[in-house]
Design an enzyme around this catalytic site. Structure first.
Site, PDB file in Angstrom:
ATOM      1  N   TYR A 112      -1.209  54.887  -4.907  1.00 25.61           N
ATOM      2  CA  TYR A 112      -0.622  54.722  -3.575  1.00 25.61           C
ATOM      3  C   TYR A 112       0.838  55.169  -3.495  1.00 25.61           C
ATOM      4  O   TYR A 112       1.171  56.073  -2.740  1.00 25.61           O
ATOM      5  CB  TYR A 112      -0.750  53.262  -3.122  1.00 25.61           C
ATOM      6  N   PRO A 125      -7.381  53.229   5.892  1.00 27.72           N
ATOM      7  CA  PRO A 125      -8.659  53.143   6.613  1.00 27.72           C
ATOM      8  C   PRO A 125      -8.485  52.543   8.014  1.00 27.72           C
ATOM      9  O   PRO A 125      -7.581  51.739   8.257  1.00 27.72           O
ATOM     10  CB  PRO A 125      -9.501  52.199   5.742  1.00 27.72           C
ATOM     11  N   HIS A 348      -3.122  50.972   2.811  1.00 27.00           N
ATOM     12  CA  HIS A 348      -3.997  50.575   1.719  1.00 27.00           C
ATOM     13  C   HIS A 348      -3.291  50.004   0.489  1.00 27.00           C
ATOM     14  O   HIS A 348      -3.920  49.339  -0.348  1.00 27.00           O
ATOM     15  CB  HIS A 348      -4.804  51.810   1.310  1.00 27.00           C
ATOM     16  N   LYS A 428     -34.275  45.852  -0.224  1.00 30.93           N
ATOM     17  CA  LYS A 428     -34.475  44.615  -1.000  1.00 30.93           C
ATOM     18  C   LYS A 428     -35.970  44.348  -1.175  1.00 30.93           C
ATOM     19  O   LYS A 428     -36.409  43.948  -2.249  1.00 30.93           O
ATOM     20  CB  LYS A 428     -33.846  43.439  -0.273  1.00 30.93           C
ATOM     21  N   SER A 429     -36.717  44.557  -0.081  1.00 24.01           N
ATOM     22  CA  SER A 429     -38.156  44.282  -0.151  1.00 24.01           C
ATOM     23  C   SER A 429     -38.842  45.219  -1.148  1.00 24.01           C
ATOM     24  O   SER A 429     -39.918  44.931  -1.643  1.00 24.01           O
ATOM     25  CB  SER A 429     -38.794  44.418   1.235  1.00 24.01           C
ATOM     26  N   SER A 433     -31.514  47.807  -4.954  1.00 24.23           N
ATOM     27  CA  SER A 433     -30.192  47.432  -4.454  1.00 24.23           C
ATOM     28  C   SER A 433     -29.896  48.262  -3.200  1.00 24.23           C
ATOM     29  O   SER A 433     -29.946  49.497  -3.250  1.00 24.23           O
ATOM     30  CB  SER A 433     -29.156  47.712  -5.535  1.00 24.23           C
ATOM     31  N   SER A 461     -15.317  46.620  -6.979  1.00 24.23           N
ATOM     32  CA  SER A 461     -14.271  45.615  -7.014  1.00 24.23           C
ATOM     33  C   SER A 461     -14.023  45.125  -8.438  1.00 24.23           C
ATOM     34  O   SER A 461     -14.958  44.836  -9.179  1.00 24.23           O
ATOM     35  CB  SER A 461     -14.701  44.435  -6.142  1.00 24.23           C
ATOM     36  N   THR A 470      -9.666  48.010  -8.051  1.00 21.54           N
ATOM     37  CA  THR A 470     -10.977  48.672  -8.052  1.00 21.54           C
ATOM     38  C   THR A 470     -11.151  49.570  -9.278  1.00 21.54           C
ATOM     39  O   THR A 470     -10.176  49.942  -9.920  1.00 21.54           O
ATOM     40  CB  THR A 470     -11.136  49.597  -6.826  1.00 21.54           C
ATOM     41  N   SER A 559     -17.481  54.174   0.092  1.00 21.95           N
ATOM     42  CA  SER A 559     -17.140  52.776  -0.122  1.00 21.95           C
ATOM     43  C   SER A 559     -18.003  51.911   0.776  1.00 21.95           C
ATOM     44  O   SER A 559     -18.409  52.347   1.846  1.00 21.95           O
ATOM     45  CB  SER A 559     -15.665  52.590   0.220  1.00 21.95           C
TER      46      SER A 559
END
Ligand code: COA
Length: 607
Positions: A112, A125, A348, A428-429, A433, A461, A470, A559
């Site tokens: 940054y 963002p 950020h 999920k079903s 993921s 994270s 991150t 992200s």
């Protein structure tokens, strides 16, 4: 693309109620934050050999075999017992013992504060909130007043240390970022920036800044007894601000903050030579947050509305529109248009998306409950207008910033799409993921457009660790490569394609797990490189190698931040021939993707 992936599978529904983030106690819990933080583990330094092996695996689908062979040899040399790698690794481990987090300061600086491109599009963002039903100034003021009260309500949980601790994968997370987003600001420098936080000042700020028609005001949001102003009181103060800023011919001083950081750093030194200017700038920097009351943007049809709102949040639309109605260095700026467009942009450096989204979730729920209750009218001081003396030199800097902003706006393509065929319950079903499923959809989309795969970044994270930020999940893998190539291969049967998707999804999930546990490769490699620089040693060859440059050229930067609110997050691409794709997955389960492409060859972006 998500739809294509699902065609051979079954659909499923999704619902999870949203609720207000509630404090864990009604009274202040002094010391709770520190006690929590001290209980968190320290970020580990991964084993050297593990990172080298994983780095080679990540390079395999990206670089050609000859290049890979060359890098393999460099890595062998690097890892030799008693060699450079071992020495740097020891240096990192020492750093890990001494510091709370061996990475976080370096990351803040490298990612940054040393980064010289404008924060607008390149780093900050934007977030679009659901469209509101107002279409006039009263509606705008009323909404702004409630929103301000909602943020102050959230702030009280931070101040009282009663904010509920967050968890990921059953593990408590570092809460430090919550303490960094309010009352903070980035300060430009000619070579590197700094970031200041005024929360722990002897006299922490009690004001916010409001900007309307490019004119900034200080609005005190607490009474002398320390209680926050009511919605009603804030509304009256906002009206006063509105009425004192009707002229539309003011210099857009805030647009200076959108410039290249070196240019802005130089202009900043010049700007604050003047005492009035310095005081005005300090008042903005020190404020708890900023509220931008925006002028209407060009009309957009219903299906283009979110895209237009995304643009408004991300950069303000250019110097003709609202780009000057900002102070882009401010960590949190809420944006409220006259036409019901609402959202925010955040700088950020101090934090990632999750704390911001959690704040939004709270504010949105708070606003549903809060009504404009008439409060006994205690006369309140007129909000103070911030004055700027504009010299010819400052005027020139403003003109330059305007031009650069307009080029940036022109270079960015943006599209917000809401994918509502199914949400996260469907993957999920299928025992997949959802995050990995979306990543594979993006891989496939990129492959279909460009006929090749590309290095892909997804943020993971590191907040399981104290002061964690991150690491990178490399979404493009040997398995994703096989999957995307098979999808359009007529010789492959659906059953085979599904099996390859399943394998690629599992590989992605495994990488994500490794990343959140501090065992990914990107930050470790960066640490080794920075350790070499700190030791004033020659940069090891692995960092001057073509493969390293290729691996860091993320054509796809992505992200995912889950949100309870129906919001859209947008950010710019990180390379000129790239895409930035941000997908908040609503808790209800719909995927919302936004993407942008930027300067140079036009960049694409989608939210
Ligand atoms: N079968 C069934 N369900 C599964 C599954 C499977 N194989 N794999 C995952 N799930 C479930 C999870 O249990 C979870 O359930 P929930 O909805 O009840 O919570 C849900 O699917 C979502 O899991 P998944 O899609 O795998 O992602 P995640 O929520 O674990 O998030 C990351 C993955 C990488 C995004 C997350 O770990 C992370 O790091 N987030 C931070 C991102 C960040 O900081 N970004 C910065 C932005 S500035």
């Amino acid at each position: 693309m998500l739809g294509i992936l699902a065609r051979t599978m079954v659909k499923a529904g999704m619902v999870k109620p949203s609720c207000l983030v509630k404090p864990v106690s009604v009274t202040r819990i002094a010391g709770r934050y520190l006690a929590h933080q001290e209980g968190l583990p320290k970020l580990p330094v991964p084993p050297l050999q593990q990172t080298c092996e994983r780095y080679l695996a990540a390079l395999t689908p990206i670089v050609d075999p000859e290049e890979l062979n060359h890098t393999r040899k460099l890595l062998e040399e690097f890892q030799k017992p008693g060699g450079v790698g071992e020495r740097l690794q020891k240096g990192l481990e020492q750093r890990g013992k001494k510091m709370e987090n061996w990475l976080s300061d370096w990351w803040l600086q490298t990612a940054y504060l040393d980064y010289r491109m404008p924060v607008v599009v390149h780093s900050s963002p934007g977030v679009v909130l659901p469209r509101m039903e107002f279409s006039d100034r009263q509606g705008q003021m009323r909404y702004a007043a409630k929103l301000i009260a909602g943020v102050l309500d959230f702030k009280s949980m931070i101040d009282n240390e009663t904010l509920p601790v967050e968890y990921l994968g059953g593990k408590p997370l570092c809460m430090n970022q919550y303490y960094q987003v309010l009352s903070s600001c980035r300060i430009p420098g000619t070579k590197r920036d700094t970031v200041v936080n005024y929360t722990l000042d002897k006299r922490p700020p009690t004001h916010i800044t409001v900007v309307h028609n490019f004119q900034f005001f200080v609005l005190d949001v607490y009474n002398s007894d320390g209680t926050p102003l009511t919605v009603d009181q804030i509304y009256i103060q906002l009206e006063k601000i509105w009425n004192s800023s009707l002229q539309t011919n003011k210099e857009p001083i805030g647009i200076l903050t959108s410039n290249h950081r070196n240019s802005w750093g130089k202009a900043y030194d010049n700007l604050i030579k003047d005492k009035t200017n310095q005081e005005s700038v300090r008042a903005i920097q020190k404020s708890i947050f900023t509220v931008c009351l925006d002028a209407p943007m060009p009309h957009a049809s219903d299906d283009m509305y979110r895209t237009r709102a995304g643009v408004q949040m991300l950069h303000g639309g250019g110097s003709r529109w609202n780009s000057g109605n900002r102070w882009f260095d401010k960590t949190l700026q809420f944006i409220i248009g006259e036409d019901g467009t609402c959202g925010l942009i955040y700088e950020h450096a101090p934090a990632e998306g999750p704390p911001i989204v959690s704040l939004i979730d709270h504010v949105v729920e708070y606003m549903k409950k809060s009504e404009m209750v008439r409060t006994p009218m205690v006369p309140l001081r007129m909000p103070q207008k911030l004055h700027f003396n504009i010299t010819p030199e400052i005027k020139m800097d403003i003109e330059e910033a305007k031009q650069n902003m307009n080029i940036m706006v022109h270079d960015l393509d943006m599209k917000v799409s809401v994918f509502s065929h199914f949400g996260k319950d469907f993957p999920k079903s299928q025992k997949m993921s959802p995050d990995a499923f979306i990543q594979m959809a993006l891989q496939l989309a990129y492959y279909r457009i460009h006929k090749r795969c590309c290095p892909t970044y997804e943020s993971a994270s590191l907040r399981m660790f104290r002061l964690g930020r991150t690491d990178t999940i490399r979404s493009m893998s040997i398995d994703s490569d096989k999957f995307v190539k098979a999808m359009d291969d007529p010789a492959k049967h659906n059953i085979e394609k599904v099996a390859l998707l399943d394998k690629a999804v599992k590989a992605h999930r495994a990488y994500a797990d490794m990343a959140i546990r501090g065992q990914a490769i990107d930050r470790h490699l960066l640490g080794l490189k920075l350790q070499a620089i700190e030791d004033l040693a020659a940069l090891p060859e692995i960092f001057m190698d073509t493969s390293y440059a290729v691996a860091l050229h993320f054509n796809l930067s992505t992200s995912q931040v889950p949100a309870k609110t129906n919001c859209v997050m947008c950010f710019g691409p990180v390379v000129s021939d790239g895409y930035g794709v941000r997908g908040p997955v609503e808790q209800r389960g719909f995927f919302r993707l936004s993407g942008h492409s930027g300067p140079g060859p036009r960049r694409r972006s989608s939210c």
